[in-house]
Design an enzyme around this catalytic site. Structure first.
Site, PDB file in Angstrom:
ATOM      1  CE  LYS A  99      -3.628   0.361   2.507  1.00 23.34           C
ATOM      2  NZ  LYS A  99      -4.283   0.933   1.305  1.00 23.34           N
ATOM      3  CD  GLU A 108      -3.911   4.004   2.905  1.00 28.60           C
ATOM      4  OE1 GLU A 108      -2.817   3.451   2.677  1.00 28.60           O
ATOM      5  OE2 GLU A 108      -4.728   4.305   2.010  1.00 28.60           O
TER       6      GLU A 108
END
Ligand code: DER
Length: 243
Positions: A99, A108
Site C-alpha cells: 500500500k 492507513e
C-alpha cells in the site's frame, strides 16, 4: 470502463458484507477504489449504525466522507475501530499487501492496526501470488525529509540473503517520489517524503519489512503483512472473487 466497474463491484460487496448496524466505528481508507465504498455507504445509510463514526486515513478520505454527509472522528476519541475498509496496490497469496500508491500508507496502517477487522477492496490487477508480480512501482516507504538521501543509500545496499531469498532483485533501486502538480517531491499528509523501492518479486514480505522499518528515518513501510482478514477483487467479467 472495466477497471472502474471492477473496483465498484469489490467495494460494494465488501461494504455489504462487513458494514452492518453493529459497526459503530468504521475506518475508511484512501485511493480510488474506496470512493465506491463511500458511495455504497451513502446508498445504505438507512441500514447503518445510527451513530456511525468514520475514521478517515487521509485528507482525501476525510473530504470525501464529509462531502457524503458522514460524521468523521479521530483515533483520540475512538482508539478502537470495528472495521476498516481500504484499497491496495497489490495482494499476495497470504494476503500480504503493498500500500502507499497514493502516499497514504502511514495513517492507513495506524487505522488498520487499530481495527478488529481489516478488509481490502481492489480490482483484479492487484490480485497476485507474490508482491512485485503486477505492481511495478515499488514499495512505498515514508521517510522524514531530513533522512531521505541516506535512507535511499542504505536501502540500495540491502541484499537478498542467500539462505532465504527475501526478494528477487540483486540490488534494490530506490527513487524519491516527485510530485506531478507541485514542484519538488510529494509531501505526505504527515509532512514527510515517500521513497519507492524496487525489489523485484518479494518472497518474504515480513522479513523485508523488518529490514526496512529499522533504518533510522523510516517512518512507515507500505508492506501490510498479516493484517488483512479478507480481500475482494473485482474481475473484468463482472464477478467478484474474495479470499
Ligand atoms: O495509497 C494507498 O494505500 C491506496 O489505498 C492504494 O493502495 C490503493 O489505491 P487505488 O484504490 O486507487 O488503487
Amino acid at each position: 470502463d472495466l477497471i472502474e466497474t471492477a473496483k465498484q463491484l469489490a467495494a460494494y460487496q465488501a461494504v455489504d458484507h462487513y458494514v452492518n448496524p453493529q459497526v459503530r466505528v468504521l475506518g475508511v481508507g484512501s485511493g480510488s477504489t474506496i470512493v465506491y465504498a463511500i458511495h455504497r455507504l451513502a446508498e445504505q445509510r438507512a441500514q447503518l449504525h445510527p451513530d456511525l463514526v468514520c475514521i478517515p486515513t487521509s485528507f482525501q478520505s476525510r473530504q470525501l466522507l464529509i462531502e457524503a454527509g458522514f460524521r468523521v472522528g479521530d483515533l483520540d476519541e475512538f482508539p478502537q475501530v470495528d472495521v476498516t475498509i481500504d484499497g491496495a496496490d497489490e495482494v499476495d497469496a497470504q494476503l500480504n499487501v503493498i500500500k502507499g500508491g497514493g502516499a497514504a500508507q502511514l495513517r492507513e496502517k495506524v487505522v488498520a492496526a487499530a481495527s478488529k477487522v481489516f478488509v481490502i477492496v481492489a480490482d483484479h490487477r492487484k490480485d497476485s501470488t507474490h508482491l512485485g508480480q503486477q505492481w511495478t512501482k515499488g514499495v512505498p516507504i515514508e521517510v522524514i525529509p531530513f533522512a531521505y538521501n541516506t535512507v535511499m543509500a542504505q536501502i540500495a545496499t540491502l541484499r537478498p540473503t542467500s539462505t532465504t531469498a527475501v526478494f528477487e532483485q540483486n540490488a534494490p533501486t530506490v527513487t524519491l517520489r516527485m510530485a506531478l502538480r507541485k514542484a519538488g517531491p510529494v509531501i505526505t499528509d504527515n509532512g514527510n517524503f515517500v521513497l519507492d523501492a524496487h525489489f523485484g518479486l518479494i518472497y518474504a514480505p515480513g522479513q523485508l519489512f523488518d529490514q526496512l522499518i529499522r533504518i533510522p528515518g523510516v517512518v512507515e513501510v507500505g508492506l501490510f503483512c498479516g493484517m488483512a482478514a479478507k480481500a475482494y477483487f473485482g474481475k473484468a467479467d463482472g464477478t467478484v472473487v474474495s479470499r
